[in-house]
Every structure is written in C-alpha cells, then in structure tokens.
Design an enzyme around this catalytic site. Structure first.
Site, PDB file in Angstrom:
ATOM      1  N   GLU A  32       0.810  -1.222   0.000  1.00 24.94           N
ATOM      2  CA  GLU A  32       0.000   0.000   0.000  1.00 24.94           C
ATOM      3  C   GLU A  32       0.847   1.278   0.000  1.00 24.94           C
ATOM      4  O   GLU A  32       0.417   2.310  -0.516  1.00 24.94           O
ATOM      5  CB  GLU A  32      -0.964   0.007   1.184  1.00 24.94           C
ATOM      6  CG  GLU A  32      -2.066  -1.037   1.087  1.00 24.94           C
ATOM      7  CD  GLU A  32      -1.661  -2.400   1.634  1.00 24.94           C
ATOM      8  OE1 GLU A  32      -0.456  -2.624   1.892  1.00 24.94           O
ATOM      9  OE2 GLU A  32      -2.556  -3.262   1.799  1.00 24.94           O
TER      10      GLU A  32
ATOM     11  N   PHE B 270     -11.226  -7.463  14.054  1.00 21.06           N
ATOM     12  CA  PHE B 270     -10.142  -7.890  13.171  1.00 21.06           C
ATOM     13  C   PHE B 270      -9.871  -6.807  12.115  1.00 21.06           C
ATOM     14  O   PHE B 270     -10.785  -6.310  11.472  1.00 21.06           O
ATOM     15  CB  PHE B 270     -10.522  -9.207  12.478  1.00 21.06           C
ATOM     16  CG  PHE B 270      -9.479  -9.663  11.486  1.00 21.06           C
ATOM     17  CD1 PHE B 270      -8.216 -10.058  11.913  1.00 21.06           C
ATOM     18  CD2 PHE B 270      -9.756  -9.661  10.129  1.00 21.06           C
ATOM     19  CE1 PHE B 270      -7.252 -10.458  10.993  1.00 21.06           C
ATOM     20  CE2 PHE B 270      -8.796 -10.073   9.207  1.00 21.06           C
ATOM     21  CZ  PHE B 270      -7.546 -10.460   9.645  1.00 21.06           C
ATOM     22  N   GLN B 271      -8.607  -6.441  11.966  1.00 20.09           N
ATOM     23  CA  GLN B 271      -8.159  -5.401  11.033  1.00 20.09           C
ATOM     24  C   GLN B 271      -8.829  -4.054  11.277  1.00 20.09           C
ATOM     25  O   GLN B 271      -9.048  -3.281  10.349  1.00 20.09           O
ATOM     26  CB  GLN B 271      -8.324  -5.858   9.572  1.00 20.09           C
ATOM     27  CG  GLN B 271      -7.361  -6.999   9.219  1.00 20.09           C
ATOM     28  CD  GLN B 271      -7.230  -7.253   7.730  1.00 20.09           C
ATOM     29  OE1 GLN B 271      -8.155  -7.014   6.971  1.00 20.09           O
ATOM     30  NE2 GLN B 271      -6.079  -7.759   7.319  1.00 20.09           N
TER      31      GLN B 271
ATOM     32  N   LYS C 198     -17.192  -0.984   5.948  1.00 20.83           N
ATOM     33  CA  LYS C 198     -17.555  -1.992   4.954  1.00 20.83           C
ATOM     34  C   LYS C 198     -19.055  -1.942   4.622  1.00 20.83           C
ATOM     35  O   LYS C 198     -19.446  -1.960   3.451  1.00 20.83           O
ATOM     36  CB  LYS C 198     -17.191  -3.380   5.494  1.00 20.83           C
ATOM     37  CG  LYS C 198     -17.517  -4.498   4.536  1.00 20.83           C
ATOM     38  CD  LYS C 198     -16.983  -5.838   5.038  1.00 20.83           C
ATOM     39  CE  LYS C 198     -17.201  -6.887   3.960  1.00 20.83           C
ATOM     40  NZ  LYS C 198     -16.659  -8.198   4.335  1.00 20.83           N
TER      41      LYS C 198
ATOM     42  N   MET D 100      24.002   9.065   2.584  1.00 21.90           N
ATOM     43  CA  MET D 100      23.954  10.356   3.272  1.00 21.90           C
ATOM     44  C   MET D 100      24.225  10.178   4.764  1.00 21.90           C
ATOM     45  O   MET D 100      24.895  11.001   5.383  1.00 21.90           O
ATOM     46  CB  MET D 100      22.605  11.035   3.031  1.00 21.90           C
ATOM     47  CG  MET D 100      22.538  12.448   3.573  1.00 21.90           C
ATOM     48  SD  MET D 100      23.785  13.535   2.837  1.00 21.90           S
ATOM     49  CE  MET D 100      22.871  14.187   1.427  1.00 21.90           C
TER      50      MET D 100
END
Lengths: 566, 164
Positions: free
Chosen positions: A50, A112-113, A162, A470
């Site tokens: 993502e 969940f999630q 959802k 760097m």
C-alpha cells in the site's frame, strides 16, 4: 436514483475526472472492489504494497497537477499508506485516499483489522472523514477533492466502513460542498503588492526565491517575465526546481544545506528576497536568526500560517502565486542590475559547485551529468532521498516544469520506485527516470512487478554505493568516520533481480559504459534497471551543517584543477 | 519580542464528533500550551464555541490563531482584547470545615459573592463565579482551612461592545 455506497464512490471519482486509482484489496474494502467491473473507465493499478499506492498517487499528482487517488483496506492496509500520506502532506500534494473500515457496529470493538486511521492520520492530512452513512458519500467525496486541490493543497483521507459501501441509498444528481470554515485567499492584498513593487524599485541586489507554490499555481510565465523585467536572479528551492528553466541566464540554482555555494552566498549578500510559494524550510535557512540578515523580505504564500513561522518578513502577501505575480508584474519597474548579476556570475566561477573532479573512478555526479545530456534535460527525474537525490538536484539541468519529482519535506526513502510509477502513469508519453539509492530502492522495489504487469516503462538508475550514503556522510563529517549500521555489505545482484522481475538489467562500473547504458535503456521498450556501481565514499558538496549558516559551508576540497565535463 | 502572558482565544467550530480532537491534536503537535479550555453550544445551530486560555507572546498567539483557522472545521477565530471584555469562570470548591471554622468560611464566601451549595459534617462546597484573579484569591484564602477538591470550568469571555 438508488445506489450502493461502492457505486457512489466510483461515480463520485469519475465525476471528479479521476482516471486511475492505485490500490490493494482486503476484506473491508472488498464491496468497493466488487463494483469496479461496472466502471471500466476507472483504471485500477494493483500494487504490491500500500505504501506504493500512496507514493504512486503522489507522483501522479506531482507530474500532472491533477489529484492522485489511492485506496486500501482497513487496519494494516490503511497503516501501510501512512508514510505515503505523510510524504504528500509535508510537500502539499493533492491526493485523495480512501480506506475501508470495519463495519459500523464493530467500530471501537478492536475488531479484526480495525485501526483508527482517521485518528492516526489527523496530523498528516489536510482533512479527513469517517463516513457513517452512504447518503453522505457524494458530498464527502466532492469536499475531499475540493479541499485536496484548493488553497495549499494536501492529502485528504476518507474512511468508509464496509457496510457503508454495501448500503443502498437515494442520491441526488449533483453533490453540494458545504465548507463554511474553508475559504482560501487567492487574490493578494493590493496595498501589500504596491509595497512589494516599491521594494523591488529600491533594491540593488535582489533575488527571487521560488518554491513549490510556483509549480502548484503554474505561475511559470509570470515568474519568468517578472525576473526578466526586473532582472532579478532566480534561486529555486529543492521542490521549486524546474519552475524556472535552469539554462536561463538568470537561473542561480538551489540554495541551502546541499545547494550551490553561489546561491547560498547570493542570498546572504542580497538586499531584497522575493520569496514565492516557499516556506523557509530549515534546510534552506539553517539558523533562522542568522539567515539573510542584510535583506528585506517579501513573502508570497497561500498559507497564512507559513508567514512569520520561521523567518519574520517585511511584506507578507497571502494568496495564490500566479495571481500575485501577475499583479506585481504590472507594478514592478523595468530594471537592470548589471553589477549584481555580474557579481553572481563571478561567484559561480569562484565557487564552482558543479565541477566534477577529474578521476578514473565512476562518480555519481558524472552519471547524473551524462543522463542530463543524454535526455537533453527533458526527462522527468524522480528520486529517493539521500546523496543521489542531492546529486540529481545539482547535476541535472531541468528545463521543463514538473520534471523534478522528489520527497522534500518528509524525506521518504523508498519514494523513487513507486513515485516514478505514478509519474509515468500520469505522463505516459514522457521519459521517466527514477534515480534511486541502493537503500531506498530495496524498500519498495516490489513495485517493479506492478510496472511489468501494467506496462509502465520507468528507467531506474540505482546509484549503488553499498551504503546508506547520506547517513554515512554524516558519520564521516560529524561522528569521526564511525560507520555504524550504514554499510550494505551484501546487496542483492540488481541485474539478476531485474531478470527475475522480467525487466532489462544492466551493470555499469566504468565511465565509458555510462552513455551506452543510458542509450540502451531508453531504446528498450519497458522498465529497465541499471546498477551503477559508484565510488562508495563520495560526498555531497557543498554542505552547510544543520542549523548553521553559509559562513560554515564545507566546500569540496580541491587538490587539482577541476573542469566541467563536456 | 513581547513577553509571555495569558491570552484568551475564542473559536467558533463545527459541532461534530472529533472536532475537539483535531484542535487539541494541533495544539499538541505544534507545542502550544493550553491553561484552560471551555466548550459549549453557541447561539448558532450546529456550531460550538470554544474558549482557550494560552500562555505566549504575540508571535505564538499569531501562529496559534493561524493554525486554528487552517483547520477545516474551525469557522472563525479571534483573540480577545485585554480590555473591555467580560471574563468569567465558575468553580466548585470543597473545603474542610469544622463547627469552629464553618462560620468564617461562610463569611469569606459572602465577601466573594459565592454560594454554599453543599454541606456535610466536615466540609462545605462553595460555588463561585468570576474572573481568574477572583478564583485565585479566593482559593488562596481558603487554603488555610484545607482545600479538599477544586473544579474549574475554564474561562469564557465576551466583548462588552460587539459580538465576536
């Protein structure tokens, strides 16, 4: 007419002119995905991670000026977007992010999630929404695009449970935007613009300091005409690069921590700074108390909270750069400053920041210079963050607006691959080069698979020094060369990796291979990875250490006479 | 550079879930320090008014005003002037009281035009309204008797002449 939440979202995006969405599905956003086949005009690019979707949407927006769109599912899908959102926020990039959320009944239950993504992104979005009814969606999406693209642009996140995607509702034909607390100032104050013109009239050593805002407002012509009319040399910030042609006689380049010595010196010696669409970032000003103390300052900026934040200014002008520069152009005198312009030319000679020392070794600066020549300064260059980014900013001669694309404020390593992917999707007819570090490349290289699947022919030049370069340079300068955790002693074989992805892989270890490799890459139809194995402990010069001034600048030590390459 | 002082700022904001969070999150992120905060419905439907007291010099207050105004859900912000404003706060103070001290405490309350709103065998609850200075001096006087609990609402202000 009745629509599901998912249909409303797709139709709202199409109404906004969205042509492509970068995303990755999961449970909470699945109802939205399952409506996609009804909208074939909405192109979906399935990413591998993502973060890549967010960076790609950001790159798309930077390259086109149109808002980029990315979406992901709830929980880890949403949190993986966070680096990309923060990157867009720091650089004021208009992107709209949609996240799936657990069902309304489950919110707050640690389902969940489930992740509180509106809470997480509060400080890194311009605004965000949690939409609890499908009927709100048309207006929310319209507002999200309006907020993202107007005023000082920025990312807007819309979190949708959802079951809101699944909910059917009656929707009106046209959305309404109701934002009574949001009215960006566009037109500048006339009196302030007159005062600015008076300061330009009086100035003997003026400088224009042009930033990202010139690109957002597409004020290229106004900037150039004003610079020519008043003969003010133009310095561009890192994100302002490409808003003014670098082959122009009045172009002085980038100032600051790794800017051109002569640009930083010119700012220090100036008696007037006309700052346009920039925010006096610490990488430019160093020590705010000792920055450009000899100059009067005019600050043209659309975000009032940037005025007086780091540097106090004499003439603040809040509004859109294009409008204000056009108004200023009418009042500004026709002037010349031959002594001042000649002095800057002399500074360029006495502080030759762009000369490359003669050596048989393969120097990164040499590669960028060759790439600039091979593409005639007309490719779009996307970078990661670190040494290669600074060398790209320094040694490529940018001629066209929106041709230098880089994570400035956030400094997000890993931007180079997915960012370039988004740029190429937005500009399919242009040559896009991703100049990558070997460190940053490995953070997000999975998106090469996405490029292959979607025929996105980005050319990737890895400036491979087997170091987090760097950081290593800081260790060399400020920590007695104690190289803790900066060496990659066993990088993968990038040519074999290219082959594994099914793209062309080339390795360059010598100067005389550079040109032909670049040529071969440009002629190849598809993504290319070139592994440029460069001098490992090369440093970026000049360097003004953090929080210091131009008087503390470290320039490249020169043993022998160096000369520009041709 | 001006000196640090208490400044009162009012903001008219959308009455929606999460708005207070947006505002306090911005204060936290930018390092602004709030010494009091009062929130309530305004005279306009669906809009709330928040009153903050912050410590800072003019530059800090200016940055705070601009950053507040930048929030999409904030409709209007203003810094209250130092003069010509009515400034009020309400406090409930529980103070320890014995049969010997109860009368003195009631007298102190009277002087401050405060009310006794609760009595128990060993304490009194005093309700007092006024500006911040009055709250502080009353608390100071009551300290000697034993302050058990202090609840303050935070300051609210209103300009005497015009509406904000």
């Amino acid at each position: 007419m009745r629509r599901t939440g998912g249909q409303i979202v797709c139709e709202a995006l199409l109404r906004q002119g969205v042509e492509v969405v970068f995303g990755l599905p999961g449970g909470a956003i699945l109802p939205l995905y399952q409506t996609l086949p009804e909208y074939p005009q909405l192109r979906h690019i399935l990413v591998r991670h993502e973060q890549g979707a967010a960076h790609a949407a950001d790159g798309y927006a930077r390259a086109t000026g149109r808002p980029g769109v990315a979406w992901a599912t709830s929980g880890p899908g949403a949190t993986n977007l966070v680096t990309g959102i923060a990157t867009a926020h720091m650089d004021s990039i208009p992107i709209v992010i949609i996240t799936g959320q657990v069902g309304r009944d489950a919110i707050g239950s640690d389902a969940f999630q489930e992740t509180d993504i509106t809470g997480i992104t509060l400080p890194i979005t311009k605004h965000n929404y949690l939409v609890m009814n499908a009927s709100e969606l048309p207006n929310v999406i319209a507002e999200a695009f309006h907020i993202a693209t107007t005023g000082r642009p920025g990312p807007v996140l819309v979190d949708i449970p959802k079951d809101v995607f699944q909910e059917e509702t009656e929707v009106a034909d046209t959305p309404t935007i109701n934002l009574i607390g949001y009215k960006p100032t566009i037109k500048g104050n006339d009196r302030q613009i007159r005062r600015a013109a008076e300061l330009i009239q009086k100035a003997e050593r003026p400088i224009i300091l042009a930033g990202h805002g010139v690109i957002f407002s597409e004020a290229y012509d106004e900037l150039r005409t004003l610079a020519e009319k008043t003969q003010m040399p133009v310095i561009t910030t890192l994100l302002g690069i490409s808003c003014f042609p670098e082959d122009h006689v009045l172009s002085v380049g980038m100032p600051g921590m790794h800017g051109m010595a002569y640009a930083s010196l010119a700012i220090e010696e100036s008696d007037l700074l006309l700052a346009v669409g920039m925010r006096f970032d610490d990488r430019i000003i160093g020590d705010p108390a000792r920055f450009a103390t000899n100059s009067k300052k005019i600050h043209i900026e659309i975000d009032p909270s940037e005025i007086g934040k780091n540097i106090s200014v004499d003439v603040p002008i809040v509004g859109d750069a294009k409008h204000i520069l056009a108004a200023l152009l009418k009042l500004a005198p026709t002037k010349t400053h031959p002594d001042w312009v000649k002095h800057i030319t002399d500074l360029k000679k006495s502080h030759p920041s762009l000369d490359i020392r003669p050596t048989d070794k393969l120097l990164p600066q040499f590669i960028i210079k060759k790439l600039s020549m091979a593409t005639n300064g007309e490719a779009i260059i996307v970078t990661g963050v670190g040494q290669h980014q600074m060398w790209a900013a320094q040694f490529y001669t940018f001629k066209n607006p929106r041709s230098f694309i880089t994570s400035g404020g956030a400094g997000s390593m890993g931007y180079e691959v997915p960012g370039a992917m988004g740029v190429q999707v937005g500009q399919p007819d242009k040559t896009v080069w991703s100049i990558a570090g070997d460190g940053g490349f490995q953070m997000t290289m999975c998106e090469i698979a996405t490029m292959v699947e979607n025929k996105i022919p980005v050319k990737i030049a890895i400036i491979n020094n087997n170091f987090l370069g760097m950081v290593r340079q800081w260790q060399q300068f400020f920590y007695e060369k104690s190289y803790v955790a900066t060496e990659y002693s066993h990088n993968p074989d990038f040519v074999k990796l290219a082959e594994a992805f099914g793209v062309l892989g080339l390795r360059v270890t010598k100067q005389d291979q550079v040109e032909s490799a670049i040529k071969q890459a440009m002629e190849y139809d598809g993504p290319v990875i070139i592994d440029f194995v460069v001098e490992a402990e090369e440093n970026v010069y000049p360097m003004i250490p953090s929080g210091q001034t131009v008087h503390d600048m470290i320039e490249e030590p020169r043993q022998t006479e160096s000369q520009p390459i041709s | 550079m001006t000196t640090n002082m208490d400044r009162t700022i009012t903001a008219l904001v959308q009455d929606k879930p999460g708005v207070l969070n947006r505002i306090t999150s911005m204060f936290r992120r930018r390092g602004f320090n709030i010494s009091s905060l009062a929130v309530g419905q305004s005279e306009k439907p669906n809009l709330s008014r928040m009153t903050f007291v912050v410590q800072g010099n003019n530059a800090v207050v200016e940055q705070l005003l601009k950053n507040l105004d930048k929030l999409i859900d904030v409709i209007k912000v203003s810094a209250a002037p130092n003069e010509d404003v009515v400034s009020r706060e309400l406090a409930l103070i529980r103070v320890s009281a014995t049969p010997d001290t109860r009368k003195e405490i009631v007298q102190i309350a009277d002087i401050f035009r405060a009310h006794i709103v609760g009595v128990s065998p060993d304490s009194l609850i005093i309700e007092v309204a006024g500006d911040a200075d009055k709250m502080t001096s009353m608390q100071d006087l009551l300290k000697g008797y034993g302050l058990l609990e202090v609840m303050r609402t935070g300051t609210i202000v209103m300009h005497r002449g015009k509406s904000s």
